[in-house]
Scaffold this motif. Structure first.
Motif, short mmCIF file in Angstrom:
data_model
loop_
_atom_site.label_atom_id
_atom_site.label_comp_id
_atom_site.label_asym_id
_atom_site.label_seq_id
_atom_site.Cartn_x
_atom_site.Cartn_y
_atom_site.Cartn_z
N UNK A 15 -36.78 -19.68 12.18
CA UNK A 15 -36.60 -18.63 13.19
C UNK A 15 -35.46 -18.93 14.15
N UNK A 16 -35.00 -20.17 14.19
CA UNK A 16 -33.98 -20.54 15.17
C UNK A 16 -32.95 -21.45 14.50
N UNK A 17 -32.28 -20.93 13.49
CA UNK A 17 -31.40 -21.75 12.68
C UNK A 17 -30.13 -22.19 13.39
N UNK A 18 -29.82 -21.63 14.55
CA UNK A 18 -28.61 -22.02 15.25
C UNK A 18 -28.86 -23.12 16.28
N UNK A 19 -30.07 -23.62 16.37
CA UNK A 19 -30.37 -24.69 17.31
C UNK A 19 -29.59 -25.94 16.95
N UNK A 20 -29.22 -26.71 17.95
CA UNK A 20 -28.47 -27.94 17.70
C UNK A 20 -29.35 -29.04 17.12
N UNK A 21 -30.58 -29.16 17.61
CA UNK A 21 -31.47 -30.24 17.19
C UNK A 21 -32.70 -29.72 16.46
N UNK A 22 -33.12 -30.48 15.47
CA UNK A 22 -34.37 -30.21 14.77
C UNK A 22 -35.28 -31.42 14.97
N UNK A 23 -36.53 -31.13 15.30
CA UNK A 23 -37.56 -32.17 15.47
C UNK A 23 -38.58 -32.00 14.36
N UNK A 24 -38.98 -33.10 13.76
CA UNK A 24 -40.00 -33.07 12.72
C UNK A 24 -40.49 -34.47 12.44
N UNK A 25 -41.25 -34.63 11.37
CA UNK A 25 -41.79 -35.94 11.02
C UNK A 25 -41.22 -36.41 9.69
N UNK A 26 -41.04 -37.74 9.59
CA UNK A 26 -40.62 -38.31 8.32
C UNK A 26 -41.84 -38.54 7.44
N UNK A 27 -41.64 -39.10 6.27
CA UNK A 27 -42.75 -39.26 5.32
C UNK A 27 -43.81 -40.25 5.81
N UNK A 28 -43.47 -41.05 6.84
CA UNK A 28 -44.43 -42.01 7.40
C UNK A 28 -45.09 -41.50 8.69
N UNK A 29 -44.81 -40.26 9.05
CA UNK A 29 -45.43 -39.67 10.23
C UNK A 29 -44.70 -39.96 11.54
N UNK A 30 -43.56 -40.65 11.47
CA UNK A 30 -42.78 -40.89 12.69
C UNK A 30 -42.02 -39.62 13.05
N UNK A 31 -41.78 -39.43 14.33
CA UNK A 31 -41.07 -38.24 14.80
C UNK A 31 -39.58 -38.48 14.74
N UNK A 32 -38.86 -37.52 14.19
CA UNK A 32 -37.42 -37.63 13.95
C UNK A 32 -36.71 -36.49 14.69
N UNK A 33 -35.56 -36.83 15.27
CA UNK A 33 -34.67 -35.83 15.85
C UNK A 33 -33.35 -35.93 15.11
N UNK A 34 -32.85 -34.79 14.64
CA UNK A 34 -31.56 -34.73 13.97
C UNK A 34 -30.75 -33.60 14.58
N UNK A 35 -29.45 -33.86 14.76
CA UNK A 35 -28.62 -32.74 15.18
C UNK A 35 -28.01 -32.09 13.96
N UNK A 36 -27.53 -30.90 14.13
CA UNK A 36 -27.01 -30.08 13.03
C UNK A 36 -25.88 -30.77 12.28
N UNK A 37 -25.07 -31.57 12.98
CA UNK A 37 -23.93 -32.23 12.36
C UNK A 37 -24.23 -33.63 11.87
N UNK A 38 -25.44 -34.12 12.11
CA UNK A 38 -25.81 -35.45 11.67
C UNK A 38 -25.19 -36.57 12.48
#
Length: 87
Positions: A15-38
């Motif tokens: 729903x918000x594909x133009x956001x700079x940052x995405x927050x989610x979890x990795x396969x081990x359940x840790x919380x990850x922040x990634x920006x659009x450009x890496x």
């Protein structure tokens, strides 16, 4: 400056594909922040810590942050290389 605490729920990536940052979890359940450009990101022990990091990086503009949809795994490249620095 707006606070993430008073901000509405972070919208899923679809729903918000133009956001700079995405927050989610990795396969081990840790919380990850990634920006659009890496270029900016990290691994965190809680969603709250991840949200605070992303908020600080985008000058507390909540529209610049989205959350990966449930079931989406967000890998963090540094961990794949063996760098286990968790914030």
């Amino acid at each position: 400056m707006p606070s993430l605490q008073s901000a509405p729920k972070i919208e899923p990536l679809q729903r918000q594909s133009l956001a700079r940052f995405t927050i989610g979890q990795d396969r081990n359940g840790r919380w990850v922040v990634q920006d659009r450009q890496g270029l900016v990101g990290g691994v965190f022990i809680s969603e709250h810590a991840a949200r605070n990091f992303a908020a600080d990086e985008c000058d507390h503009h909540p529209e610049q942050i989205c959350r990966a949809a449930d079931g989406i795994i967000l890998p963090f490249t540094a961990l794949e290389r063996g760098d286990n620095d968790i914030h």
